[in-house]
Scaffold this active site. Structure first.
Site, short mmCIF file in Angstrom:
data_model
loop_
_atom_site.label_atom_id
_atom_site.label_comp_id
_atom_site.label_asym_id
_atom_site.label_seq_id
_atom_site.Cartn_x
_atom_site.Cartn_y
_atom_site.Cartn_z
N GLN A 115 0.83 -1.21 0.00
CA GLN A 115 0.00 0.00 0.00
C GLN A 115 0.87 1.27 0.00
O GLN A 115 0.51 2.27 -0.62
CB GLN A 115 -0.92 -0.01 1.23
CG GLN A 115 -2.13 0.92 1.11
CD GLN A 115 -3.25 0.32 0.31
OE1 GLN A 115 -3.57 -0.85 0.46
NE2 GLN A 115 -3.85 1.11 -0.56
N LYS A 130 -2.87 -0.87 6.58
CA LYS A 130 -3.85 -1.90 6.21
C LYS A 130 -4.37 -2.54 7.49
O LYS A 130 -3.68 -2.53 8.51
CB LYS A 130 -3.21 -2.99 5.35
CG LYS A 130 -4.19 -3.79 4.53
CD LYS A 130 -4.45 -3.10 3.21
CE LYS A 130 -5.55 -3.74 2.42
NZ LYS A 130 -5.60 -3.19 1.07
N GLY A 169 -12.41 0.15 2.55
CA GLY A 169 -12.80 -1.23 2.31
C GLY A 169 -11.69 -2.04 1.65
O GLY A 169 -10.68 -1.52 1.20
N ASP A 170 -11.89 -3.35 1.64
CA ASP A 170 -11.07 -4.31 0.89
C ASP A 170 -11.96 -5.54 0.80
O ASP A 170 -13.20 -5.42 0.96
CB ASP A 170 -9.74 -4.57 1.63
CG ASP A 170 -8.69 -5.24 0.74
OD1 ASP A 170 -8.03 -4.55 -0.04
OD2 ASP A 170 -8.55 -6.49 0.80
N ASN A 245 -16.51 -6.33 -5.86
CA ASN A 245 -16.56 -4.95 -6.30
C ASN A 245 -15.57 -4.64 -7.44
O ASN A 245 -15.93 -3.99 -8.42
CB ASN A 245 -16.29 -4.07 -5.07
CG ASN A 245 -16.05 -2.65 -5.42
OD1 ASN A 245 -14.92 -2.23 -5.64
ND2 ASN A 245 -17.12 -1.88 -5.51
N1 GLU Z 1 -8.31 -1.79 -0.36
C1 GLU Z 1 -8.01 -0.95 -1.46
C2 GLU Z 1 -6.58 -1.17 -1.89
O1 GLU Z 1 -6.09 -2.28 -1.81
C3 GLU Z 1 -8.39 0.50 -1.24
C4 GLU Z 1 -7.79 1.15 -0.03
C5 GLU Z 1 -8.32 2.53 0.29
O2 GLU Z 1 -9.17 3.03 -0.42
O3 GLU Z 1 -7.84 3.10 1.28
O4 GLU Z 1 -5.88 -0.31 -2.35
#
Ligand code: GLU
Length: 451
Positions: A115, A130, A169-170, A245
């Site tokens: 991330q 995360k 979300g994830d 999604n």
């Molecule tokens: N879970 C998503 C990613 O893997 C979005 C994370 C977010 O919007 O903070 O990037």
């Protein structure tokens, strides 16, 4: 046996292995990134003097906590919650929450590590984080999900904040879960702030956030095809794994760009529809009924369902978009895709291709868009949601969509240019890792050493 040419990188990797033994996903993610840094460290020895890479592989903070909640029968259940705050050099920690039985320290750390680079690539001021839990939302009632989310947030709220750490979300966390968590945060703090993204439109959410990861993936893929092959999505046959999604909105945008999506999957199996997937049927099954993808074959004549999700990679296609989960596409599957003439692969999920698969794609000249670059559209739009929350204002769908498209095109070009500058033109794995890293490392250098 030494794996790295550079002794500093080897030393960092050995230390990571020692400290994080038994965490294969995290080690896999670190290995891929450190491999990309060979030419960077060779060119700039000050990264070693400043210990930048030693620091970048160690999270700033890692929180693990108990989440107890009461199920519908009145029984107390216990899950494990996590939040990793990996790097805050360029902005508040930012990254999703995953609710899935496979969630553990290794998975959260691999996601948090990736991330950091992904968020940096967006060009927006967001650090990397995360979180999540091994809670399985599948088969739970709305009430159970609500009680879990409230309990989870009761602890998480002590560690986050609109200027500190902003979850989203994830897998397993969509609008419903974000709503329950936001409500609980507000109740606990008596504050209405942009502490989460992916919120509903009536309480501070952004237009396009729901569609963003899937749309962004296609904007990236389109730009990659155009720049590297003078080609486009139009008329292409596409296979997309997953049916959550990311997969749903990747399908929608691929169709809008003139491609034919012929397969989707879930963890049990995959559907094949030679006439092109009817997205409204998928959305009814997945978004409204929260059902299984096998339902599709019962409702759409001429389509078929096959048990076993990995079989999806045997479907012949021009473009493959893995949008399900980590390590879903291995070397064997990659070889089948290559034998079937695939021209481009772009990752909608996080780390869906194994290192062997990536090697096969690159060896055969298949265009390969790695997750950190190709799926950054979700978090980029989260960044735009934070921006709108700070302004107490909202942009139109068209305004957010145009910004998302621009960001994805920039990510492609920045990654491509970095790959060229460091002697591996067209290797976007290397380019994305390096481009993401350079901004973070510069910020770290200027901020001194405290932790
Ligand atoms: N879970 C998503 C990613 O893997 C979005 C994370 C977010 O919007 O903070 O990037």
């Amino acid at each position: 046996m030494s794996k790295f040419k550079n002794a500093y990188l080897q030393g960092v990797y050995d230390a990571v292995c020692k400290r994080n033994a038994g965490e294969p996903e995290f080690l896999q993610a670190v290995m891929e990134v450190l491999e990309s840094f060979e030419p960077v460290v060779a060119k700039y020895p000050e990264y070693e003097t400043n210990g930048i890479i030693d620091r970048i592989v160690e999270p700033e903070r890692f929180v693990q906590f108990r989440v107890s909640w009461v199920d519908d029968s009145g029984k107390v259940r216990v899950n494990r919650g996590f939040r990793v705050q990996f790097n805050s050099a360029i902005g508040p920690y930012k990254g999703g929450l995953r609710l899935h039985p496979t969630v553990c320290a290794s998975v959260i750390k691999f996601l948090g590590f990736e991330q950091c680079f992904k968020n940096s690539l967006t060009g927006l001021p967001m650090g990397g984080g995360k979180g999540g839990s091994d809670f399985d939302p599948k088969g739970k009632s709305d009430g159970e999900v609500m009680r879990f989310c409230q309990s989870f947030m009761t602890e998480l709220s002590k560690h986050i904040g609109a200027d500190t750490d902003v979850p989203a979300g994830d897998i397993g966390v969509g609008g419903r879960e974000i709503g329950y968590m936001f409500g609980q945060y507000k109740r606990l703090r008596n504050e209405f702030t942009g502490v989460l993204t992916g919120k509903g439109l009536s309480y501070g959410g952004s237009l396009v956030r729901t569609e963003a990861t899937g749309y962004g993936l296609l904007y990236f893929t389109q730009e990659m095809l155009k720049s590297m092959k003078q080609d486009s999505m139009s008329g292409k046959t596409v296979v997309i794994s997953g049916s959550g999604n990311v997969a749903i909105y990747a399908t929608q945008k691929a169709q809008q760009l003139g491609a034919k999506v012929v397969a989707l999957s879930d963890s049990n199996g995959y559907i094949y529809d030679k006439n092109g997937i009817q997205l409204e049927v998928v959305r009814q099954i997945k978004e409204v009924e929260r059902g299984r993808i096998s339902e599709y074959a019962k409702r759409v004549p001429g389509s078929e369902y096959q048990e076993g999700c990995r079989g999806i990679w045997s479907v012949k296609c021009d473009i493959a978009l893995p949008c399900a989960t980590q390590n879903e596409l291995d070397g064997k599957a990659a070889q089948v895709l290559v034998d079937n003439g695939v021209i481009a692969v772009a990752e909608g999920a996080n780390m869906p291709s194994t290192p062997e698969a990536i090697e096969i794609f690159q060896k055969h000249g298949v265009l390969f868009g790695p997750a950190k670059a190709a799926n950054a559209g979700g978090v980029a739009t989260s960044g735009l949601e934070m921006c709108q929350n700070s302004m107490r204002y909202s942009w139109t769908f068209e305004e957010v969509d145009a910004k998302l498209k621009h960001i994805m095109e920039n990510i492609f070009h920045n990654s491509y240019n970095a790959s060229k500058e460091f002697g591996a033109e067209g290797n976007l794995v290397m380019g994305a890792n390096i481009a993401g890293f350079l901004k973070i490392s510069d910020a770290m250098k200027w901020q001194g050493i405290a932790y």
